[in-house]
Design an enzyme around this catalytic site. Sequence first.
Site, mmCIF file in Angstrom:
data_model
loop_
_atom_site.group_PDB
_atom_site.id
_atom_site.type_symbol
_atom_site.label_atom_id
_atom_site.label_comp_id
_atom_site.label_asym_id
_atom_site.label_seq_id
_atom_site.Cartn_x
_atom_site.Cartn_y
_atom_site.Cartn_z
ATOM 1 N N HIS A 1 -3.431 -5.525 2.873
ATOM 2 C CA HIS A 1 -3.036 -5.697 4.276
ATOM 3 C C HIS A 1 -3.686 -6.983 4.777
ATOM 4 O O HIS A 1 -4.232 -7.766 4.028
ATOM 5 C CB HIS A 1 -3.565 -4.538 5.121
ATOM 6 C CG HIS A 1 -3.155 -3.184 4.653
ATOM 7 N ND1 HIS A 1 -1.939 -2.640 4.938
ATOM 8 C CD2 HIS A 1 -3.820 -2.242 3.937
ATOM 9 C CE1 HIS A 1 -1.863 -1.420 4.428
ATOM 10 N NE2 HIS A 1 -2.996 -1.153 3.815
ATOM 11 N N CYS B 1 0.792 -1.228 0.000
ATOM 12 C CA CYS B 1 0.000 0.000 0.000
ATOM 13 C C CYS B 1 0.833 1.291 0.000
ATOM 14 O O CYS B 1 1.308 1.693 -1.051
ATOM 15 C CB CYS B 1 -0.976 -0.045 1.174
ATOM 16 S SG CYS B 1 -2.365 1.082 0.942
HETATM 17 N N1 GLN Z 1 -2.273 6.822 2.558
HETATM 18 C C1 GLN Z 1 -2.379 6.003 1.378
HETATM 19 C C2 GLN Z 1 -3.782 6.002 0.796
HETATM 20 O O1 GLN Z 1 -4.726 6.275 1.491
HETATM 21 C C3 GLN Z 1 -1.950 4.573 1.710
HETATM 22 C C4 GLN Z 1 -2.909 3.878 2.621
HETATM 23 C C5 GLN Z 1 -2.431 2.573 3.137
HETATM 24 O O2 GLN Z 1 -1.225 2.309 3.204
HETATM 25 N N2 GLN Z 1 -3.345 1.739 3.584
HETATM 26 O O3 GLN Z 1 -3.944 5.712 -0.362
#
Ligand code: GLN
Length: 250
Positions: free
Chosen positions: A202, A105
């Site tokens: 995740h 992510c």
């Molecule tokens: N902040 C980034 C987004 O919202 C990554 C989010 C995350 O790592 N879950 O796209």
Amino acid sequence: MTAESTGSGSGSKGTIRVVQLYPRDMNIYGDWGNALVVRQRLKWHGYTPELLEYNVGDEFPEDVDILLGGGGQDSGQLVIQDDLQSRADLLTGLAEDGAPMLLICGLYQLFGKFFKTRSGPVIPGVGILDVETHGTDERLIGNVKVLTEEFGEVLGYENHSGQTTLGSGVRPLGTVAKGTGNNSSDGHEGARYRNIVASYLHGSLLPKNPAISDFLIRTAAERKYGAFIPGTPDDHYAVLAREHAARRPR
Ligand code: GLN
């Protein structure tokens, strides 16, 4: 930088050094679990794991065999951006040399060209992956099932506002069968380049998807020792976790 080494090494097939990038700022939805799975499966395969953390301002560890990067809030990505840029050449060298990496992510986004956040700032990436990410007002949240050629059915959980588009220099990790993945339009999830697996998932990802963990381990062992000699991992809990995840509604 903190270090943790496990196993005496006697009878070991060799040491594999695993580095988690920025766990202080980039480690949400259990991404630390990926490091624990790699450590445990290394032991089951008969290797001695050495687990290190790299945070902003640390000295970068030498002889990295596996790199793991987690997700984070946009605010965490802003915190690490300068340090990450200062490591761009080093990380590019490792990637081009074939070091295995798992990027989840937020760090998936920042290994690409840039992440234009919803609130305005553009966070530059290190440009290792030919991808770009644009923040949107839509938050993509939920359980995901991805069909991949290399790892079979990959299961996980996504929560991101950034939507990522792949360029011709990378290929998708797979095709989404449930959930959204990279963006709300093309049905792809994640990216593959050299020995990098990048994904929005995740959960954490590796407890439910040991094939990806073993890909990282096999690649690291081949790169370091010329061959991978598998052991006998205990997949009992991975099977249970997959069954549980597969029953989850969207
Ligand atoms: N902040 C980034 C987004 O919202 C990554 C989010 C995350 O790592 N879950 O796209």
